[in-house]
Design an enzyme around this catalytic site. Structure first.
Site, PDB file in Angstrom:
ATOM      1  N   SER A  33     -10.131  33.974  -4.790  1.00 24.01           N
ATOM      2  CA  SER A  33      -8.999  33.604  -3.946  1.00 24.01           C
ATOM      3  C   SER A  33      -9.035  34.317  -2.598  1.00 24.01           C
ATOM      4  CB  SER A  33      -7.693  33.923  -4.680  1.00 24.01           C
ATOM      5  OG  SER A  33      -6.571  33.664  -3.855  1.00 24.01           O
ATOM      6  N   GLN A  92     -14.159  47.097 -10.308  1.00 21.59           N
ATOM      7  CA  GLN A  92     -14.596  47.726  -9.066  1.00 21.59           C
ATOM      8  C   GLN A  92     -15.310  49.058  -9.260  1.00 21.59           C
ATOM      9  OE1 GLN A  92     -11.531  47.920  -6.065  1.00 21.59           O
ATOM     10  NE2 GLN A  92     -11.122  45.716  -6.149  1.00 21.59           N
ATOM     11  N   HIS A 114      -6.517  45.907  -1.812  1.00 20.96           N
ATOM     12  CA  HIS A 114      -5.524  46.534  -2.681  1.00 20.96           C
ATOM     13  C   HIS A 114      -5.998  47.956  -2.935  1.00 20.96           C
ATOM     14  CE1 HIS A 114      -2.575  47.239  -5.726  1.00 20.96           C
ATOM     15  NE2 HIS A 114      -3.328  46.978  -6.769  1.00 20.96           N
ATOM     16  N   GLU A 237      14.677  25.112 -11.782  1.00 19.97           N
ATOM     17  CA  GLU A 237      15.530  25.389 -10.635  1.00 19.97           C
ATOM     18  C   GLU A 237      15.316  26.785 -10.057  1.00 19.97           C
ATOM     19  OE1 GLU A 237      19.610  24.161 -10.786  1.00 19.97           O
ATOM     20  OE2 GLU A 237      19.166  22.492 -12.139  1.00 19.97           O
TER      21      GLU A 237
END
Length: 335
Positions: A33, A92, A114, A237
């Protein structure tokens, strides 16, 4: 030009110098992403971008078809001036030890979106390495789409280590290069970004919201109300309300709903989110600050993710998912 919001300086494209990236060899590790958005936005700003992926990655073909050079991680790091690490947090540290650190040239810039692994000490770069963060405040597909539309997603930036003396300029250039300078780039630090991000995800945005929705659905259906009504009232909703808050804060939302709904908001909200709830949230934050959450998360990942997989499977079987799948089939706008 730079301005102020609540005491924090906000930088824009005019305050950033893209020449700090030009001529440098840039490697982006990961093509998910955020990875695809950073890489493509920088490429379209004229930067020399290489993608680093593990052998056999399903993203390899996508990156090549986008016109990017793709290499295995270790090779992509060799000779790079800037390495942006955009692979999952739990991978990582191992990738850093095996593929990044041995191949990271002296004086290179190591970047993250991050602060998790730097802040909790899971990655400790050499003294000669510059370390910065650029964290767009939106998912990668939004970073990419808004860039293509001529705007951008606001970014946070931080500098952790600056042996070269110009790491802030490089970080601002990166944030501008991915589109952040079109809407605003704000300074933070690794500690603040990491701990607030984790807390928001756990207590409010993901953990808090999903449990609230699920529990509301269960209370209604267990009381005999139709699952369709329960889904609409407790999940569907939610987006309508959150969109109003996003656009204009609580005030716009409360102006847009009925007096009945607003009265119920004030009357019942504090009965659901109580002093005990706040105490629980404070403990969540304490566990993040102490590193307990990070250690638990990484231990689960190292052991094959039993906690994550068990809860992922159970959540997928909850009745609200089956009801939602049926109802969303009627919502043509979602397609």
């Amino acid at each position: 030009m730079a301005g102020k919001i609540l005491g924090t300086t906000v930088y824009y494209d005019a305050d950033c110098n893209l020449s700090k990236l030009q001529g440098k060899k840039i490697t982006v590790l990961g093509y998910g992403s955020q990875g695809h958005a950073h890489a493509l936005n920088l490429k379209e700003n004229g930067m020399d971008v290489t993608i680093g992926l593990r052998a056999g990655s399903s993203s390899w073909k996508d990156a090549e078809e986008a016109g990017l050079t793709v290499k295995e991680t270790a090779e992509a790091v060799k000779g790079a001036d800037i390495v942006m690490v955009l692979i999952p947090d739990e991978l990582q540290a191992e990738v850093y030890a095996n593929d990044i650190e041995p191949n990271l040239k002296e004086g290179a810039y190591l970047a993250f979106a991050h602060g998790f692994n730097i802040h909790f000490g899971k990655i400790v770069p050499r003294e000669d390495v510059n370390v910065f963060m650029v964290a767009p405040k939106g998912p990668g597909h939004l970073v990419r789409r808004t860039f293509q539309e001529g705007s951008g997603v606001p970014c946070l930036y931080a500098v952790e280590k600056d042996p070269s003396g110009d790491t802030e300029e490089v970080a601002l250039a990166w944030a501008s290069g991915v589109g952040g300078g079109r809407s605003g780039i704000l300074e933070t630090n690794f500690k603040s970004e990491t701990e607030t991000d984790l807390f928001g995800e756990q207590a409010v945005l993901c953990g808090g919201v999903t449990e609230l929705i699920k529990t509301g659905f269960e209370v209604l259906t267990e009381a005999g109300y139709e699952p369709v009504n329960a889904y609409f009232e407790c999940l569907h909703e939610m987006k309508l309300i959150v969109d109003l808050i996003y656009e204009g804060g609580f005030q716009k939302m409360r102006h847009s709903i009925s007096n009945t709904a607003e009265y119920g908001d004030y009357y019942v909200g504090p009965k659901i989110i109580t002093a005990d709830t706040k105490k629980a949230m404070e403990q969540v934050l304490a566990d993040i600050q102490s590193g307990k959450f990070a250690d638990d998360f990484l231990a689960d990942s190292k052991n094959g993710q039993p906690f994550l997989k068990q809860h992922r499977e159970a959540a997928a079987k909850h009745p609200i998912e089956a009801v939602g799948s049926e109802l969303r089939g009627l919502m043509s706008w979602l397609k």
